[in-house]
Design an enzyme around this catalytic site. Structure first.
Site, PDB file in Angstrom:
ATOM      1  CB  CYS A  43     -70.580 -97.021  65.144  1.00  0.00           C
ATOM      2  SG  CYS A  43     -71.018 -96.628  63.452  1.00  0.00           S
TER       3      CYS A  43
ATOM      4  NE  ARG B 192     -74.318 -90.082  64.675  1.00  0.00           N
ATOM      5  CZ  ARG B 192     -74.602 -90.980  65.621  1.00  0.00           C
ATOM      6  NH1 ARG B 192     -74.223 -90.780  66.875  1.00  0.00           N
ATOM      7  NH2 ARG B 192     -75.273 -92.070  65.308  1.00  0.00           N
TER       8      ARG B 192
ATOM      9  CG  HIS C 102     -78.866 -85.875  64.342  1.00  0.00           C
ATOM     10  ND1 HIS C 102     -79.409 -86.220  63.136  1.00  0.00           N
ATOM     11  CD2 HIS C 102     -77.708 -86.546  64.465  1.00  0.00           C
ATOM     12  CE1 HIS C 102     -78.581 -87.050  62.535  1.00  0.00           C
ATOM     13  NE2 HIS C 102     -77.530 -87.264  63.313  1.00  0.00           N
TER      14      HIS C 102
ATOM     15  CG  ASN D 127     -78.581 -95.967  64.059  1.00  0.00           C
ATOM     16  OD1 ASN D 127     -78.694 -96.942  64.791  1.00  0.00           O
ATOM     17  ND2 ASN D 127     -77.927 -94.875  64.435  1.00  0.00           N
TER      18      ASN D 127
HETATM   19  C1  PEP Z   1     -75.975 -95.438  61.661  1.00  0.00           C
HETATM   20  O1  PEP Z   1     -76.575 -95.196  60.603  1.00  0.00           O
HETATM   21  O2  PEP Z   1     -76.143 -96.490  62.323  1.00  0.00           O
HETATM   22  C2  PEP Z   1     -75.003 -94.485  62.211  1.00  0.00           C
HETATM   23  C3  PEP Z   1     -74.232 -94.796  63.222  1.00  0.00           C
HETATM   24  O3  PEP Z   1     -74.953 -93.258  61.667  1.00  0.00           O
HETATM   25  P1  PEP Z   1     -76.053 -92.115  61.858  1.00  0.00           P
HETATM   26  O4  PEP Z   1     -77.003 -92.533  62.924  1.00  0.00           O
HETATM   27  O5  PEP Z   1     -75.321 -90.871  62.194  1.00  0.00           O
HETATM   28  O6  PEP Z   1     -76.688 -92.041  60.509  1.00  0.00           O
END
Ligand code: PEP
Ligand code: MG
Length: 751
Positions: free
Chosen positions: A674, A465, A360, A626
């Site tokens: 996203c 988020r 993060h 992701n």
């Molecule tokens: C993802 O997994 O692509 C996503 C946008 O969520 P995070 O990165 O918060 O897990």
């Protein structure tokens, strides 16, 4: 002779400054060897010239002003060949260079040895004698040993630092994992973790009044922290734990405890940390020696109080640091909360010894547009007091770069800023491609940073988020705190839809107050699974979102980590329940309390195969590339060892994205992206070719992506991808780069 040598080296090592050290060196060497002159030259790493920095024998006025090239004089010859030169009469040597006013004509014999550190020349040490004679073997070996000791001991420790301060750099290049693009140069701000009581050094300080102030600030903060914790525990009825905090308070309010620490700071000029250590350890030992088990146990309480004080004192590194100048933050593990504490205007870059691309802190750095490099495999001590340049695209860091490199980076940063400014001029314009395709560019948010709420520069917020505010605090946000957060955000983007994702805790998103220990966190208790097992928390969040939306109506709700139809159905039932309860509780009509659009994140492969079933409950989908990449490829997105296997361009991922798009068209469900791929220049082009038209990305990507999209022709991109097929990714990348170059856009994206 060895004793004399050791003494000289010691006097050099212990000198307070470079000048004093070098003066000691030449005087003591001249005396020890009974010669008429001793001089030392240092190599300026920038200009590659030798500079006379101390002499006992030549004209002292030449110190600091006389410089020699490697091709000048016998000294230059020593530097050039990295070899000792012993001459009975230097003036007869063809390399001899007469320098008027230096007084060298008095001397005939010459012995020069290079000072070398790992094959790199640092300087030249010279002795000279009036009477022509060749120096003997003892002189030679003394000088060689002295030069070696100088290089090994003094130059390593002190000289490098001082040379750096003089602008004469001894630079070092290290590299790490590039996690946020961009260039930066600034002084390092090395942030150390809170110290353990046992490891505190007892050190005297220069200004006790500052330490006194810091200690009392820390006291106040610990007091407030304990009050808050006590209040929370009291609220959970009958909790015996709150008694513990009463004891902590007694310790903090004990006058003699505080007075003793004050006395150690003001009376003995000790650092606040040292004073806390000495006094607390005294109390700890006293309690430990007591017979009564109750009092014996109090030793642990004093230790905990001490540790809390030390942690606040460490934290005050940030609070009391002068951030008027730019800095590059360096820490063993940069966390998301640490990042937001440093004023944005002064934070130019981030270096973290640990960390990974999708941690993060890395996502936040990208969001903020701050270059960041993680996992560097160096200790933070390497950066102390140093100036740094860094390249967040390649992962290269240069500690103490020379002036030429600093200048080069300055120019590159200027170019980068110009390009950003050009792109930002169009930030508020909507996106239509050259072939008239309307594209929605949305924002990934959640950091609650000022710059996230700049106004209507996006077509929506595709991912908020909500777990991030929970990660930045020490405890769970209350319903009211959540309402305030969400409402402020919904108001800031009142003209566009805002998609709030329910808490995605677990996996790598740990809360300090809800640590989950699992063998396989990515496959464990995270996202919707954890929330369905914590229904009161889930209900509170749904209610807070619904209440925040009253009178606004731009809220959408999305659920992370959906892997089965049951999960989405149960979640929707909970939202129905929350909706009815809020409506009743507040006496609202359907019109006043809008039922938000309800969606699922598609980031687990099973959800991809269940789109038809999920579509009975979900109104829309957003793809988290992701996690989807992580789960399709079975590659932990945070594990450095397998980072080379983590590839969002893998044909399996691209074909899955192609499948999802076609399924969503068939099912007539809106779908957007996203994950980080949406903000990537090549990634978004491939996604466009597949058919996607809505993309949510970090703030720092928005201006450049919009600029790019306004200058491309989707049909041409599609042609490029169709020609290569979704398999030959190298060909796709090359051809897309060529296309970008034909559009004259390379310098915006790939230089
Ligand atoms: C993802 O997994 O692509 C996503 C946008 O969520 P995070 O990165 O918060 O897990
Ligand atoms: Mg995810």
């Amino acid at each position: 002779m060895l004793t004399i040598l050791r003494k000289i080296v010691e006097s050099v090592s212990s000198a307070e400054s470079l000048t004093l050290a070098m003066q000691n060196l030449v005087m003591k060497t001249k005396e020890a060897l009974g010669v008429d002159c001793c001089s030392v030259y240092i190599k300026d790493q920038t200009s590659n010239m030798l500079q006379l920095i101390a002499t006992d024998g030549l004209d002292p006025k030449a110190v600091g002003t006389l410089t020699l090239g490697f091709d000048e004089g016998v000294v230059g010859l020593v530097a050039r060949n990295l070899e000792m030169i012993n001459l009975a009469d230097a003036s007869n040597n063809p390399n001899f260079k007469f320098i008027p006013g230096l007084g060298e004509e008095l001397f005939h014999s010459f012995l020069g040895v290079p000072i070398v550190d790992q094959s790199i020349l640092l300087g030249v040490l010279v002795i000279q004698q009036k009477t022509p004679r060749k120096f003997d073997e003892i002189d030679e070996s003394f000088m060689v040993m002295l030069a070696a000791q100088l290089a090994g001991k003094f130059l390593e420790a002190n000289l490098k630092k001082e040379m750096a301060m003089l602008g004469k750099s001894v630079s070092k290049t290290v590299s790490g994992l590039p996690v946020s693009k961009g260039l930066a140069q600034a002084q390092a701000f090395v942030l150390r973790p809170p110290l353990l009581l046992e490891s505190i050094e007892i050190k005297k300080c220069e200004d006790p009044s500052i330490q006194y102030e810091l200690f009392h600030q820390a006291m106040l903060q610990v007091q407030l922290e304990l009050d808050r914790l006590m209040l929370k525990l009291n609220q959970s009825a009958g909790s015996p734990n709150s008694k513990i905090f009463e004891i902590y308070n007694m310790i903090l309010n004990d006058r003699s405890f505080v007075d003793e620490i004050d006395q150690k700071i003001m009376g003995d000029s000790l650092y606040a940390t040292a004073a806390v250590k000495l006094v607390c350890e005294k109390y700890i030992n006293k309690f430990k020696e007591m017979e009564d088990p109750y009092f014996k146990d109090r030793a642990a309480d004093v230790k905990d109080v001490a540790q809390r004080l030390l942690s606040k004192l460490a934290h005050s590194q940030v609070e009391f640091f002068d951030f008027s100048k730019p800095v590059i933050l360096v820490a063993d593990e940069v966390t998301a909360s640490l990042l937001v504490e440093i004023p944005r205007t002064s934070l130019k870059g981030v270096i973290s010894c640990k960390g990974s691309v999708n941690s993060h802190a890395a996502i936040l750095a990208r969001n903020m547009g701050v270059p960041a490099i993680m996992n560097i495999g160096e200790s933070i001590d390497e950066f102390d007091d140093h100036y740094i340049v860094m390249d967040g695209t390649s992962g290269k860091i240069i500690i103490e770069p020379d002036n030429a490199i600093r200048e080069e980076y300055k120019q590159l940063i200027e170019t980068e800023n110009n390009i950003r400014e050009i792109a930002e001029k169009e930030l508020y314009d909507s996106v239509v491609t050259l072939d008239n395709q309307k594209i929605s560019v949305e924002l990934n948010a959640g950091m609650n940073l000022d710059f996230e709420t700049k106004g209507n520069f996006v077509d929506g917020v595709g991912l908020y988020r909500t777990e991030i505010p929970f990660m930045l605090q020490d405890n769970v946000l209350t319903e009211q705190e959540q309402i305030n957060n969400y409402r402020n955000f919904l108001i800031s983007f009142k003209d566009v839809p805002v998609c709030m994702r329910t808490l995605d805790i677990g996996g790598d998103k740990q809360l300090s107050y809800l640590k989950i220990h699992e063998a396989n966190p990515a496959l464990g208790w995270r996202g919707v699974r954890l929330m369905l097992d914590n229904r009161p928390l889930f209900m509170t969040q749904f209610k807070a979102m619904l209440k925040a939306n009253i009178g606004l109506g731009n809220l959408k709700i999305m659920i992370p980590m959906i892997s089965s139809s049951k999960e989405i159905e149960e979640t929707r039932q909970m939202l129905d329940l929350a909706y009815n309860e809020v409506k009743e509780e507040m006496g609202l009509t359907d019109e006043q309390l809008r039922y938000p659009k309800f969606g699922a994140m598609i980031e687990v492969p099973s959800a991809v195969m269940l789109l038809e079933e999920l579509s009975r409950t979900a109104d829309f989908y957003s793809i988290g590339t992701n996690d989807l990449t992580q789960y399709i490829l079975a590659v932990d997105r945070n594990n450095q060892k397998v980072a080379h296997c983590y590839d969002p361009y893998h044909p399996a991922v691209l074909r899955t994205l192609d499948y999802i798009f076609k399924e969503c068209q068939r099912l007539d469900k809106p779908v957007s992206i996203c994950g980080e791929m949406a903000g990537d220049y090549l990634g978004i082009l491939i996604l466009l070719a597949i058919g996607y038209r809505t993309f949510s990305m970090n703030l720092s990507s928005i201006a450049r992506i919009k600029y790019l999209l306004r200058r491309i022709d989707v049909s041409k991109i599609k042609q490029i991808i169709d020609d290569a097929g979704l398999t030959n990714i190298e060909k796709i990348k090359t051809n897309l780069k060529n296309y970008i170059s034909e559009q004259n856009l390379t310098r915006f994206y790939f230089e």
